[in-house]
Design a protein around this motif. Structure first.
Motif, short mmCIF file in Angstrom:
data_model
loop_
_atom_site.label_atom_id
_atom_site.label_comp_id
_atom_site.label_asym_id
_atom_site.label_seq_id
_atom_site.Cartn_x
_atom_site.Cartn_y
_atom_site.Cartn_z
N LEU A 11 0.86 -1.17 0.00
CA LEU A 11 0.00 0.00 0.00
C LEU A 11 0.90 1.23 0.00
O LEU A 11 1.74 1.38 0.90
CB LEU A 11 -0.91 0.01 1.23
CG LEU A 11 -1.69 1.31 1.50
CD1 LEU A 11 -2.63 1.65 0.36
CD2 LEU A 11 -2.45 1.21 2.83
N VAL A 12 0.76 2.07 -1.02
CA VAL A 12 1.58 3.28 -1.15
C VAL A 12 0.66 4.49 -1.07
O VAL A 12 -0.23 4.66 -1.92
CB VAL A 12 2.36 3.30 -2.48
CG1 VAL A 12 3.27 4.52 -2.54
CG2 VAL A 12 3.17 2.02 -2.65
N THR A 13 0.84 5.33 -0.07
CA THR A 13 0.00 6.51 0.06
C THR A 13 0.56 7.65 -0.79
O THR A 13 1.76 7.72 -1.07
CB THR A 13 -0.12 6.97 1.52
OG1 THR A 13 1.14 7.46 1.99
CG2 THR A 13 -0.59 5.82 2.40
N GLY A 14 -0.33 8.52 -1.22
CA GLY A 14 0.08 9.63 -2.07
C GLY A 14 0.75 9.17 -3.35
O GLY A 14 1.76 9.74 -3.78
N VAL A 66 -5.62 10.16 4.35
CA VAL A 66 -4.83 9.53 5.40
C VAL A 66 -5.00 10.21 6.75
O VAL A 66 -4.60 9.65 7.78
CB VAL A 66 -3.33 9.47 5.03
CG1 VAL A 66 -3.12 8.63 3.79
CG2 VAL A 66 -2.74 10.86 4.88
N THR A 67 -5.61 11.39 6.79
CA THR A 67 -5.86 12.06 8.07
C THR A 67 -7.13 11.55 8.74
O THR A 67 -7.40 11.92 9.88
CB THR A 67 -5.96 13.59 7.89
OG1 THR A 67 -7.17 13.91 7.19
CG2 THR A 67 -4.78 14.14 7.12
N ASP A 68 -7.88 10.71 8.06
CA ASP A 68 -9.15 10.18 8.56
C ASP A 68 -8.97 8.71 8.96
O ASP A 68 -8.84 7.85 8.08
CB ASP A 68 -10.22 10.31 7.47
CG ASP A 68 -11.57 9.77 7.89
OD1 ASP A 68 -11.69 9.17 8.99
OD2 ASP A 68 -12.53 9.92 7.11
N PRO A 69 -8.93 8.39 10.24
CA PRO A 69 -8.70 7.00 10.65
C PRO A 69 -9.68 6.01 10.04
O PRO A 69 -9.29 4.90 9.66
CB PRO A 69 -8.83 7.05 12.18
CG PRO A 69 -8.57 8.47 12.54
CD PRO A 69 -9.08 9.29 11.39
N ALA A 70 -10.94 6.38 9.93
CA ALA A 70 -11.94 5.47 9.36
C ALA A 70 -11.65 5.21 7.89
O ALA A 70 -11.79 4.07 7.40
CB ALA A 70 -13.34 6.05 9.53
N ALA A 71 -11.24 6.24 7.16
CA ALA A 71 -10.90 6.06 5.74
C ALA A 71 -9.69 5.17 5.58
O ALA A 71 -9.63 4.32 4.68
CB ALA A 71 -10.66 7.42 5.10
N VAL A 72 -8.71 5.33 6.46
CA VAL A 72 -7.50 4.49 6.39
C VAL A 72 -7.84 3.04 6.69
O VAL A 72 -7.38 2.12 5.99
CB VAL A 72 -6.44 5.02 7.38
CG1 VAL A 72 -5.28 4.04 7.48
CG2 VAL A 72 -5.94 6.38 6.92
N GLU A 73 -8.66 2.82 7.70
CA GLU A 73 -9.07 1.45 8.01
C GLU A 73 -9.83 0.83 6.83
O GLU A 73 -9.66 -0.36 6.52
CB GLU A 73 -9.94 1.44 9.26
CG GLU A 73 -9.16 1.75 10.53
CD GLU A 73 -10.06 1.97 11.73
OE1 GLU A 73 -11.30 1.80 11.57
OE2 GLU A 73 -9.54 2.30 12.81
N GLY A 74 -10.63 1.65 6.13
CA GLY A 74 -11.33 1.16 4.95
C GLY A 74 -10.38 0.79 3.83
O GLY A 74 -10.60 -0.21 3.13
N MET A 75 -9.33 1.57 3.65
CA MET A 75 -8.34 1.25 2.61
C MET A 75 -7.66 -0.08 2.91
O MET A 75 -7.50 -0.92 2.02
CB MET A 75 -7.28 2.36 2.53
CG MET A 75 -7.73 3.63 1.87
SD MET A 75 -6.32 4.71 1.51
CE MET A 75 -5.65 5.03 3.13
N ALA A 120 0.83 9.05 8.76
CA ALA A 120 1.69 7.87 8.92
C ALA A 120 1.28 7.05 10.14
O ALA A 120 1.31 5.81 10.11
CB ALA A 120 3.15 8.31 9.02
N PHE A 121 0.90 7.74 11.22
CA PHE A 121 0.42 7.04 12.42
C PHE A 121 -0.83 6.23 12.11
O PHE A 121 -0.92 5.04 12.44
CB PHE A 121 0.13 8.06 13.52
CG PHE A 121 -0.59 7.47 14.71
CD1 PHE A 121 0.10 6.83 15.72
CD2 PHE A 121 -1.98 7.55 14.80
CE1 PHE A 121 -0.57 6.29 16.81
CE2 PHE A 121 -2.66 7.01 15.88
CZ PHE A 121 -1.95 6.37 16.89
N HIS A 122 -1.82 6.86 11.48
CA HIS A 122 -3.07 6.16 11.17
C HIS A 122 -2.83 4.95 10.29
O HIS A 122 -3.40 3.87 10.52
CB HIS A 122 -4.05 7.11 10.48
CG HIS A 122 -4.50 8.25 11.34
ND1 HIS A 122 -4.85 8.11 12.66
CD2 HIS A 122 -4.67 9.58 11.03
CE1 HIS A 122 -5.22 9.29 13.16
NE2 HIS A 122 -5.11 10.19 12.19
N CYS A 123 -1.98 5.11 9.27
CA CYS A 123 -1.72 4.00 8.35
C CYS A 123 -0.98 2.86 9.03
O CYS A 123 -1.31 1.68 8.82
CB CYS A 123 -0.94 4.51 7.14
SG CYS A 123 -1.89 5.57 6.04
#
Length: 247
Positions: A11-14, A66-75, A120-123
């Protein structure tokens, strides 16, 4: 090149453009299936996925802030549902803005830290169970030259990138021996930018006489994500052509 990452998932962000795009493509060239994250620009992410698929690789779009914990968990959930595992996390999403400190309000400060550091923390939190189960888990954070050298007009970016270096060292301790955690710090990379050339580059020169390419940063990430780097953790790998030489 070998297929040293065959069977692994990243998983690569940005990853819709510039360095993130190059990282996604190079990990795919190494055999990994790749989830290409973008905050909202689906067209950019789909273009990267199309490039990977046309070269014979596997990839999906993973839209999310990536600033949204729920969105990150969904990814992360979407990656696991599609590929069944997650082995490599690359925290590349960032904002690289410039503003004199005297003109910087808290919202401007917070916006950069939210993406670079909190993202980075959330991911890492969301990916942790899958990375632990992998047997090959690795996190590669993307820092920056100014996080080590400092720069004017970049108090928020410098602080976020320096924090990411500390986060890397802390996680290396916390997650060993199951997961390796390293940081790649690019400097003076030739990327497409919507804004003017960064102010801090005015007085900097590389020893090699040129700017770097996103592909050269991606090569470092691919190495750290691969089987030959399992004895490397908690480290910062500078990719800057000698523009900054750490002591």
């Amino acid at each position: 090149m070998t297929q040293e990452l065959a069977g692994r998932v990243a998983l690569v962000t940005g990853a819709g453009r510039n360095i993130g795009r190059a990282i996604a493509r190079d990990l795919a060239a190494g055999g990994a299936a790749v989830a290409v994250n973008a905050r909202a620009n689906r067209a950019e992410a789909e273009a990267v996925v199309a490039e990977i698929v046309s070269a014979g690789g596997r990839a999906i779009v993973a839209l999310g802030d990536v600033t949204d914990p729920a969105a990150v968990e969904g990814m992360v959930r979407a990656v696991l549902e599609t590929f069944g595992r997650l082995d490599i996390l690359v925290n590349n999403a960032a904002l690289r803005r410039e503003l004199p400190f005297a003109e910087m309000d808290f919202a401007a400060w917070r916006a950069v830290l939210d993406v670079c550091l909190d993202g980075a923390f959330h991911c890492a939190r969301a990916a942790l169970p899958a990375l632990r189960a992998s047997g090959h888990g690795t996190i590669v954070n993307i820092g920056g030259l100014t996080g080590h050298s400092g720069a004017a007009r970049r108090a928020h970016v410098v602080t976020a990138k320096a924090g990411l270096a500390g986060f890397t060292r802390a996680l290396a301790h916390d997650l060993a021996p199951d997961i390796t955690v390293n940081l790649v710090a690019p400097g003076l990379i030739d990327t497409a930018r919507e804004a003017a050339r960064p102010h801090h580059r005015g007085g900097r020169r590389t020893l090699v006489g040129r700017e770097g390419t996103p592909e050269e940063v991606a090569a470092a990430v691919r190495f750290l994500a691969g089987p030959r780097a399992r004895y490397i953790t908690g480290q910062t790998l500078h990719v800057n052509g000698g523009a900054y030489l750490p002591g």
